[in-house]
Design a protein around this motif. Structure first.
Motif, PDB file in Angstrom:
ATOM      1  N   ALA B 117       0.629  -1.147   0.275  1.00 61.70           N
ATOM      2  CA  ALA B 117      -0.429  -0.140   0.364  1.00 61.70           C
ATOM      3  C   ALA B 117       0.803   0.940  -0.261  1.00 61.70           C
ATOM      4  O   ALA B 117       0.024   2.352  -0.728  1.00 61.70           O
ATOM      5  CB  ALA B 117      -1.117  -0.053   1.381  1.00 61.70           C
ATOM      6  N   GLY B 118       2.333   1.309  -0.141  1.00 61.08           N
ATOM      7  CA  GLY B 118       2.843   2.301   0.061  1.00 61.08           C
ATOM      8  C   GLY B 118       3.292   3.252   1.511  1.00 61.08           C
ATOM      9  O   GLY B 118       3.690   4.167   1.904  1.00 61.08           O
ATOM     10  N   ASP B 119       2.269   2.193   2.549  1.00 60.66           N
ATOM     11  CA  ASP B 119       2.373   2.310   4.576  1.00 60.66           C
ATOM     12  C   ASP B 119       3.851   2.084   4.741  1.00 60.66           C
ATOM     13  O   ASP B 119       4.252   2.668   5.848  1.00 60.66           O
ATOM     14  CB  ASP B 119       1.273   2.310   4.968  1.00 60.66           C
ATOM     15  CG  ASP B 119      -0.033   2.700   4.372  1.00 60.66           C
ATOM     16  OD1 ASP B 119       0.101   3.963   3.688  1.00 60.66           O
ATOM     17  OD2 ASP B 119      -0.852   2.383   4.645  1.00 60.66           O
ATOM     18  N   MET B 120       4.618   1.065   4.514  1.00 60.27           N
ATOM     19  CA  MET B 120       6.105   0.785   4.772  1.00 60.27           C
ATOM     20  C   MET B 120       7.515   0.721   4.287  1.00 60.27           C
ATOM     21  O   MET B 120       6.551  -0.063   2.890  1.00 60.27           O
ATOM     22  CB  MET B 120       5.063  -0.576   5.811  1.00 60.27           C
ATOM     23  CG  MET B 120       6.328  -1.220   6.632  1.00 60.27           C
ATOM     24  SD  MET B 120       5.923  -2.654   7.116  1.00 60.27           S
ATOM     25  CE  MET B 120       4.945  -2.769   7.958  1.00 60.27           C
ATOM     26  N   VAL B 121       7.587   1.401   3.857  1.00 66.15           N
ATOM     27  CA  VAL B 121       9.030   1.665   3.442  1.00 66.15           C
ATOM     28  C   VAL B 121       9.935   1.132   4.144  1.00 66.15           C
ATOM     29  O   VAL B 121      10.527   1.169   4.948  1.00 66.15           O
ATOM     30  CB  VAL B 121       9.154   3.000   3.236  1.00 66.15           C
ATOM     31  CG1 VAL B 121      10.814   3.301   2.361  1.00 66.15           C
ATOM     32  CG2 VAL B 121       8.125   3.938   2.229  1.00 66.15           C
ATOM     33  N   TRP B 122      11.144   0.134   2.788  1.00 63.22           N
ATOM     34  CA  TRP B 122      12.072  -0.596   3.632  1.00 63.22           C
ATOM     35  C   TRP B 122      13.390   0.035   3.072  1.00 63.22           C
ATOM     36  O   TRP B 122      13.373   0.468   1.468  1.00 63.22           O
ATOM     37  CB  TRP B 122      11.357  -2.081   2.858  1.00 63.22           C
ATOM     38  CG  TRP B 122      10.905  -2.673   3.856  1.00 63.22           C
ATOM     39  CD1 TRP B 122       8.864  -2.439   3.571  1.00 63.22           C
ATOM     40  CD2 TRP B 122      10.648  -4.019   4.479  1.00 63.22           C
ATOM     41  NE1 TRP B 122       8.621  -3.543   3.899  1.00 63.22           N
ATOM     42  CE2 TRP B 122       9.312  -3.974   5.492  1.00 63.22           C
ATOM     43  CE3 TRP B 122      12.392  -3.981   5.444  1.00 63.22           C
ATOM     44  CZ2 TRP B 122       8.897  -4.678   6.157  1.00 63.22           C
ATOM     45  CZ3 TRP B 122      11.553  -4.911   6.790  1.00 63.22           C
ATOM     46  CH2 TRP B 122      10.168  -5.148   7.082  1.00 63.22           C
TER      47      TRP B 122
END
Lengths: 361, 399
Positions: B117-122
């Protein structure tokens, strides 16, 4: 979707490979190279039994009527074996010219005899890809040819396909009056080329070649076939280099374990693999993608010339001193690719044509 | 040879085109990775199956059947329309496929949906100052203390560490095991106390890379993918994905076409670059190489679709050839412009936003990153040509 060779094409390659493994090994190639009277008739008639000269001849004229890609598959095998055979001249250039520009009678007279291997036609077409000093053939209204053609492929043929200065094709019998061939000793001894002096030689024109596109189409096909020959030769040189490196020991280990040697081999593989895909596509385009055919033929010819030059040098280096000897015979492939680089247009010229095809020059 | 995709795929292609035509005004235009337009676009693409296409619905994906040609068509059409496709980045392209293969059910449910969803960036914590090409010699340690790993050490070349919420990180958990068997694959938050990030400016003067330092960073014990000591195996599943994504021959084709246009407009002494035979020859040479790599890619694609494994070597050479070619191609762009090719930064006379210099250097970075060209040649010769590995260096006694 299927990008690659079909099962039938794989079998075709295998059958030509198997025949050449047995009947055109390096000893046989050396014999051809050393004996100017040896026409390699045993090789050509064996290939004829497999249908090699008939690949591009339509079924209505006793051929198999296969595609340019099939013809390229055969050329790869010939290149891999550095096999002496009048394939490019007779089975490719002459067949293409007859199909595109010959009339019904000419096709009926020549194509079946090409297909069964009984007729060899040499090709005097080098001027179509650039006329060197001294080369010029003029066709007179009385049906005679005058002048000189250089770098004529397979001069020990029964007849010649001759391109004149206006890019029209003619057929000339080798034993006709006013035809004189002089062998040109050259570096690749798996092929023979000659000067052809024509002084009023009687000829029959291929009337369809008044269309200037005919000569271009014949050359496009020839270039792809030459590139395929280089592809086969380059793969063979890489295979030999890897095999040699795996058994040659120095410093108490096989040299294939040295990164300096491994990287040379990796670089060759990295050049050959994409070139193979390009070659296949160029051959496919000749029959199926007319808009791209000429450009792809140019790319394949010029690119394989560069890949062949790189592999020829690098595989020789991997072999060390042995690569430089006649004992090993690696130079037969080196020279074969050197020949392929120049014939039907060197890479710079062909790239210039590629630019012109795209309207860039 | 049959290069057509077939009628069902022609219909699919039309579907994708229609979607793009209808929705292209909703596509983000240069907004950052966390912006609402980017997330909304990603959501829309997943709904229609143009992003996260084969990832199961319960993990936030579209739940479609794997279909290499459909994936290819989506890529081609979005690129041709110059509309951004689904989210990329190391979370989506590298961690998600790995979790799908090797993660626990809890990990899949916790990490995959917010990542997609683009809420968690790694970011990816692999390389270390002392562990580059020899990645398995990495020394960042994790020691179990009760229910937590305690991590000490440092990472380098960590792209987007300064923007990331989480890191997937290789650490040494079994110091007494052989080097490949002593590594574990941990996941942890980037705001955990004890993490320090220092930007690393690269030769393009951008700071996408970072150095990351860990001092007694405490991470819950269960945030491990695979078992203790299996991290090398987990990481290699990911490296395979990276190798595939580095060499996009269609991007090179677009670039060579742009170069042709540039050569028609740049002049010296009133002569267009395209009318200079030396430049023209270099252009056509490069065009042939680009074409060859595109066909190589088609061959690999077709072999995958038809379930054949006959293109091993063709696949192994892709990263080496694609990055070297791109560097050469961008370099020709500079050469045809001469001194204009030097323009860099924000000044006047920039061509294509200075992208020729920028890419020239960026692709030099890619020749090195993701396994240097020399490492690629080792891989090609060993796995592709069956040549033996270089024997291990003998360490002199007493050293």
């Amino acid at each position: 979707m299927e990008f690659g060779l079909s099962e039938e094409q794989g079998l075709l390659r295998e059958s030509v490979d198997r025949f050449l493994d047995d009947h055109a090994d390096l000893d046989r190639v050396r014999k051809y190279a050393d004996d100017p009277h040896d026409r390699g008739d045993d090789i050509w008639s064996g290939l004829a039994e497999l249908g090699v000269p008939a690949v591009l001849v339509p079924e209505t004229h006793g051929g198999i009527g296969l595609t340019a890609l099939d013809a390229a598959v055969v050329a790869e095998s010939l290149g891999a074996h550095a096999a002496p055979a009048p394939y490019l001249s007779t089975a490719v250039l002459a067949v293409a010219a007859l199909r595109l520009a010959g009339d019904e009678a000419q096709q009926g007279a020549y194509l079946p005899r090409i297909a069964d291997g009984s007729l060899r036609i040499g090709a005097a077409v080098s001027e179509l890809s650039g006329a060197r000093q001294g080369a010029a053939v003029e066709a007179r209204d009385d049906g005679t040819l005058h002048g000189k053609a250089l770098f004529v492929l397979d001069p020990d043929a029964d007849a010649f396909l001759v391109a004149d200065g206006t890019r029209r094709f003619h057929l000339v019998q080798a034993d006709a009056g006013g035809v004189e061939t002089t062998l040109l000793p050259q570096v690749d001894r798996t092929r023979r080329i000659a000067e052809l002096a024509l002084s009023g030689a009687p000829s029959e024109p291929l009337r369809g070649s008044g269309d200037p596109d005919v000569a271009l189409q014949v050359i496009d096909l020839g270039r792809v076939i030459v590139a395929a020959d280089t592809l086969g030769a380059a793969q063979e040189m890489l295979d030999q280099a890897v095999a040699y490196a795996k058994q040659r020991e120095q410093f108490n280990r096989v040299i294939a374990s040295f990164q300096a040697v491994k990287h040379l081999c990796a670089e060759m593989a990295a050049e050959i693999e994409p070139a193979r895909a390009l070659l296949w596509y160029a051959a496919h385009a000749l029959d199926e993608v007319p808009d791209e055919a000429r450009l792809m033929a140019c790319h394949a010819k010029a690119h394989l010339a560069e890949v062949g030059q790189f592999v020829g040098k690098t595989a020789t280096i991997v072999h060390g001193g042995m690569g430089f000897t006649d004992l090993l015979g690696l130079h037969y492939w080196f020279k074969r690719m050197g020949f392929n680089r120049q014939v039907l247009g060197g890479p710079e010229r062909v790239r210039e044509e590629a630019a012109r095809v795209q309207g860039l020059a | 040879m049959d290069l057509s995709y077939g009628p069902q795929y022609d219909a699919f292609r039309q579907e994708v085109r229609d979607f793009i035509a209808t929705h292209r005004d909703q596509a983000p235009r240069g907004q950052g990775i966390r912006s609402e337009p980017v997330k909304r676009w990603q959501k829309l693409l997943i709904e229609h199956g143009y992003a996260a296409r084969t990832i199961p619905v319960e993990y936030g994906g579209h739940g479609g059947e794997p279909d290499i040609l459909k994936a290819r068509i989506i890529g081609e059409e979005f690129a041709a329309a110059q509309v951004p496709g689904g989210l990329g980045g190391q979370g989506v392209s590298m961690l998600v496929p790995t979790l799908l293969e090797l993660g626990t059910e809890e990990q899949k449910r916790e990490f995959i949906p917010p990542t997609l969803a683009g809420d968690m960036v790694w970011c990816q914590g692999y390389s270390e100052p002392g562990a580059g090409s020899d990645l398995a010699s990495l020394r960042t340690s994790a020691v179990l203390d009760g229910d937590e790993w305690v991590i000490n050490g440092s990472k380098i070349w960590t792209s987007t560490a300064h923007l990331a919420d989480w890191i997937f990180c290789l650490v040494r958990t079994e110091p007494d095991a052989k080097k490949h068997q002593g590594i574990s694959f941990l996941l942890f938050r980037m705001d955990t106390p004890g993490i320090e990030i220092r930007p690393l400016v690269d030769m393009t003067m951008a700071s996408n890379f970072n150095e990351v330092f860990f001092t007694d960073v405490r991470v819950p014990k269960d945030q491990i993918v695979g078992q203790r000591g299996e991290g090398w195996y987990v990481a290699n599943a990911i490296l395979g994905h990276e190798r595939d994504s580095l060499g996009d021959p269609n991007a090179s084709l677009a670039r060579v076409n742009r170069l042709v246009e540039l050569m028609k407009t740049e002049t010296v002494d009133g002569q267009r670059a395209i009318d200079n035979p030396a430049f023209r020859d270099r252009l056509i040479k490069i065009q042939a190489r680009v074409t060859a790599l595109r066909m190589n890619d088609m061959r690999i694609l077709s072999s995958r679709i038809n379930g054949r494994g006959d293109t091993g070597l063709a696949r192994l050479i892709t990263k080496l050839q694609a990055t070297e070619l791109r560097h050469d191609l961008e370099g020709l762009g500079i050469d045809i412009m001469g001194e204009f090719g030097l323009m860099f930064g924000k000044g006047p006379h920039l061509r294509d936003q200075g992208s020729w210099q920028n890419h020239y250097m960026y692709f030099l970075g890619l020749i090195i990153g993701g396994g240097t060209s020399q490492i690629q040649k080792n891989i090609i010769s060993e796995r592709g040509l069956g040549m033996p590995r270089e024997p291990k260096a003998v360490v002199p006694a007493g050293s």
